[in-house]
Design an enzyme around this catalytic site. Structure first.
Site, PDB file in Angstrom:
ATOM      1  N   GLU A 227       7.719 -11.124  46.796  1.00 52.94           N
ATOM      2  CA  GLU A 227       8.381 -11.434  46.766  1.00 52.94           C
ATOM      3  C   GLU A 227      10.233 -11.487  47.516  1.00 52.94           C
ATOM      4  O   GLU A 227      10.407 -10.827  48.422  1.00 52.94           O
ATOM      5  CB  GLU A 227       9.567 -10.355  45.083  1.00 52.94           C
ATOM      6  CG  GLU A 227       7.997 -10.313  44.515  1.00 52.94           C
ATOM      7  CD  GLU A 227       8.662  -9.160  43.656  1.00 52.94           C
ATOM      8  OE1 GLU A 227       9.347  -8.184  43.127  1.00 52.94           O
ATOM      9  OE2 GLU A 227       7.897  -8.798  42.733  1.00 52.94           O
ATOM     10  N   GLU A 338      17.208 -10.108  38.371  1.00 47.50           N
ATOM     11  CA  GLU A 338      16.789  -8.470  37.448  1.00 47.50           C
ATOM     12  C   GLU A 338      18.064  -7.847  37.193  1.00 47.50           C
ATOM     13  O   GLU A 338      18.596  -7.724  38.404  1.00 47.50           O
ATOM     14  CB  GLU A 338      15.357  -8.243  38.100  1.00 47.50           C
ATOM     15  CG  GLU A 338      14.346  -6.535  38.107  1.00 47.50           C
ATOM     16  CD  GLU A 338      13.182  -6.598  38.955  1.00 47.50           C
ATOM     17  OE1 GLU A 338      12.904  -7.522  38.467  1.00 47.50           O
ATOM     18  OE2 GLU A 338      12.849  -5.060  37.897  1.00 47.50           O
TER      19      GLU A 338
END
Ligand SMILES: *[C@@H]1O[C@H](CO)[C@@H](O)[C@H](O)[C@H]1NC(C)=O
Ligand SMILES: *[C@@H]1O[C@H](CO)[C@@H](O)[C@H](O)[C@H]1NC(C)=O
Length: 423
Positions: A227, A338
């Protein structure tokens, strides 16, 4: 390998040591002293492991200290799998010609600017053959719940579109997402441009981010994930600054992996960009838009997964040997935002995602990902087929996709969190 300083590795603490520690906690509450001594030894050991001897240290205006650590002394080489690793100073393959300079968007109606700098650059540079590492401080452990968990992510972090159960959203101490994704393929990388914001994060244990996930395997205990993106995380960094970050895990966030260089694994080769460093300038609501480009790709010859920031900074790589599924290819790519909703007092958090405004506000107001691309089996960057979008609670954070023109595949995403429709 050059010699390195011997360090105490907390992961090798035996069960006996844990018992001693438990006993120490009990006696500490009565007598004081014992526990803090043991704790102090652990804190010092961990700090010594994370903060490598530096050739030079640079104080950043945001309070960070950036240590310029010799490239061969970086934390990566503490990893058991990397003890005899030979550093690869350049990828043997790149899906586009990075060294030919930046490509300027021809669209004048939606012109964004490129983020050029990290804040610490105003006070100096790291020499050749060193890597800039953000220094970890004692206070950083105090904010984390435990030394062992410092730098690790909670396993609810992975957007899981397929098994989404609406009923679970309000009952779990939830991570919420607004993403675009593509699944059931063989992917060798992903790229996108994302504009960068400073979302308000209501509670210190919450965070808000925009990132790319490169995922391998299924959503079981051995999920592999790479990520990278930007984040605001008061718990991790002690402030509300927007920072560049990476993350990796090879077992669904359980035992392996960490943010940035906070554990061994990621090998950095670049001397200009510090993982976890603040980035500037940021986008303004209704004003100038600034974006970053993230490219993650697999060097199919050597097996390593490389990270590039912007059009010119090749930062480093995750050695293929760290992973199981990702040692071959990725099966799913996700792009988006997120947040953590800690549901303080049973209400939805006011933590914002992206700009804090919903997707339908569009250009200069909502946050976006544009030129969303994957690297295919022939090592070519292209628009993905079968893109889908996902969000858990549309009334809190949403996502709207589109395609065409110089933006290619794109989406706007984000939201304010708590509002009359998201109580
Ligand atoms: C970060 O933002 C929160 C919420 O807006 C605020 O309460 C807090 O004081 C800020 N923290 C720092 C270190 O600026
Ligand atoms: C620029 O963006 C506008 C608005 O989305 C779009 O209509 C136009 O086709 C784009 N122009 C180019 C050259 O891509």
């Amino acid at each position: 390998m050059p010699s390195r300083v011997a360090v105490i590795n907390p992961t090798t603490l035996s069960f006996a040591a844990v018992l001693v520690m438990t006993a120490a906690i009990i006696t500490a509450s009565a007598a004081g002293g014992d526990f803090s001594d043991l704790h102090e030894v652990k804190v010092r050991g961990h700090l010594k492991k994370l903060n490598r001897p530096a050739l030079k240290s640079i104080k950043s205006p945001d309070g960070d200290v950036i240590d310029c650590v010799p490239i061969s002394q970086q934390p990566a080489f503490e990893h058991p799998l990397l003890k005899s690793h030979t550093i690869q100073m350049k990828p043997s393959f790149h899906p586009e010609d990075v060294y030919s300079g930046s490509k300027v968007s021809s669209n004048t109606t939606k012109q964004s600017k490129v983020i050029l700098s990290q804040l610490w650059h105003v006070n100096g540079k790291c020499p050749e053959n060193t890597v800039p590492i953000r220094r970890t401080r004692r206070e950083d452990f105090i904010r984390a719940n435990s030394i062992e968990n410092y730098g690790k992510k909670n396993q609810k972090s992975i957007p899981k579109p397929k098994s989404y159960d609406p009923a679970s959203v309000l009952t779990q101490n939830g991570h919420q997402h607004a993403i675009m994704y593509v699944e059931d393929g063989k992917f060798y990388g992903a790229k996108a441009k994302m504009n960068v914001w400073k979302p308000d994060v209501e509670m210190p244990n919450e965070f808000s981010l925009g990132q790319i996930w490169v995922l391998g395997g299924n959503f079981n205990s051995d999920l592999n994930s790479i990520e990278a993106g930007w984040q605001v995380s008061p718990q991790l960094y002690g402030d509300n600054n927007t920072r560049l970050f990476t993350y990796w895990t090879s077992d669904a966030y359980q035992g392996t992996g960490c943010y940035n260089l906070l554990c061994s694994g990621f090998v950095q080769i670049n001397n200009e960009i510090a993982m976890g460093g603040s980035i500037a300038p940021l986008s303004n609501y209704g004003g100038s838009q600034y974006d970053i480009t993230i490219l993650i790709w697999k060097d199919q010859k050597e097996g390593n997964w490389w990270l590039q920031f912007g059009e010119k900074y090749v930062i480093g790589y995750w050695p293929g040997s760290l992973f199981s599924y990702l040692s071959e290819s990725a099966s799913m790519i996700e792009w988006g935002g997120e947040v953590v909703n800690s549901e303080d007092e049973g209400r939805h958090t006011r933590t914002q995602m992206g700009s804090g405004h919903f997707a339908e506000e569009g250009w200069a107001k909502a946050s976006y990902f544009k030129n969303v691309q994957i690297v295919d089996g022939s090592n070519t960057l292209r628009d993905p087929d079968g893109l889908q979008v996902f969000t858990e609670q549309e009334s809190c954070y949403n996502v709207k996709s589109g395609s065409g023109g110089s933006w290619g595949s794109f989406f706007y995403y984000g939201g304010p969190g708590r509002n009359p429709d998201c109580p």
